[in-house]
Write a protein that holds these residues in place. Structure first.
Motif, PDB file in Angstrom:
ATOM      1  N   LEU A   1      -0.069   6.060  -0.879  1.00 47.99           N
ATOM      2  CA  LEU A   1      -0.004   6.875  -1.928  1.00 47.99           C
ATOM      3  C   LEU A   1       0.039   6.209  -3.337  1.00 47.99           C
ATOM      4  CD1 LEU A   1       3.159   8.613  -0.535  1.00 47.99           C
ATOM      5  CD2 LEU A   1       1.036   9.714  -1.217  1.00 47.99           C
ATOM      6  N   LEU A   2       0.689   4.797  -3.491  1.00 50.98           N
ATOM      7  CA  LEU A   2       0.273   4.073  -4.811  1.00 50.98           C
ATOM      8  C   LEU A   2      -0.863   3.780  -5.180  1.00 50.98           C
ATOM      9  CD1 LEU A   2       3.409   1.466  -4.621  1.00 50.98           C
ATOM     10  CD2 LEU A   2       2.887   3.564  -6.059  1.00 50.98           C
ATOM     11  N   LEU A   3      -1.701   3.405  -4.066  1.00 54.63           N
ATOM     12  CA  LEU A   3      -3.070   3.378  -4.610  1.00 54.63           C
ATOM     13  C   LEU A   3      -3.807   4.525  -5.152  1.00 54.63           C
ATOM     14  CD1 LEU A   3      -4.239   0.756  -1.793  1.00 54.63           C
ATOM     15  CD2 LEU A   3      -3.574   0.126  -4.005  1.00 54.63           C
ATOM     16  N   THR A   4      -3.662   5.701  -4.262  1.00 57.65           N
ATOM     17  CA  THR A   4      -4.119   6.921  -4.548  1.00 57.65           C
ATOM     18  C   THR A   4      -3.582   7.245  -6.139  1.00 57.65           C
ATOM     19  OG1 THR A   4      -4.042   7.626  -2.484  1.00 57.65           O
ATOM     20  CG2 THR A   4      -4.399   9.349  -4.140  1.00 57.65           C
ATOM     21  N   ALA A   5      -2.423   6.867  -6.282  1.00 60.61           N
ATOM     22  CA  ALA A   5      -1.859   7.249  -7.947  1.00 60.61           C
ATOM     23  C   ALA A   5      -2.870   6.430  -8.941  1.00 60.61           C
ATOM     24  CB  ALA A   5      -0.420   6.868  -7.890  1.00 60.61           C
ATOM     25  N   LEU A   6      -3.170   5.374  -8.604  1.00 63.78           N
ATOM     26  CA  LEU A   6      -3.785   4.479  -9.677  1.00 63.78           C
ATOM     27  C   LEU A   6      -5.354   4.685  -9.438  1.00 63.78           C
ATOM     28  CD1 LEU A   6      -1.850   1.116  -8.974  1.00 63.78           C
ATOM     29  CD2 LEU A   6      -1.862   2.641 -11.055  1.00 63.78           C
TER      30      LEU A   6
END
Length: 118
Positions: free
Chosen positions: A12-17
């Motif tokens: 989720l964090l990588l996707t958000a970035l």
């Protein structure tokens, strides 16, 4: 990254970035949006994960600034992080496609009476 599948908070964090750099609070909000409100990261979890991802070279600090007397870091996906996210997205896509294929095949099979094996 290892052969092991990525943990959901990391994904989720990588996707958000993946589209634009974001600071911590914006990341918390974006993770909630991406997950449909199902995942709400705590601040400590967020910064622990970001420190780990920085150490792995998957994210980088885009800029640091002081806003209302507080330091604010803006994070961005690194080239390595983009590659790892693309591989994980493809893996998940392949698994989801296979699940859909099998569900569709099962729905087309005639139903047997109880007690009969297929």
């Amino acid at each position: 990254m290892t052969e092991r599948s990525m943990q959901e908070p990391t994904l989720l964090l990588l996707t958000a970035l993946a589209d634009v750099p974001r600071h911590g609070y914006a990341l918390l909000q974006e993770v909630s949006v991406i997950s449909g409100g199902r995942v709400k990261l705590r601040t400590g979890t967020l910064y622990g994960a970001l420190d780990r991802l920085l150490g792995q070279g998957l994210v980088r600090v885009e800029r640091e600034e002081v806003v209302e007397g507080r330091a604010r870091r803006t994070y961005a996906l690194s080239d390595s992080g983009r590659e790892v996210l693309a591989v994980e997205a493809e893996r998940l896509h392949a698994v989801a496609a296979e699940a859909q294929r099998r569900l569709s095949a099962a729905a087309r099979k005639p139903k047997l009476s109880p007690g009969f094996a297929s």
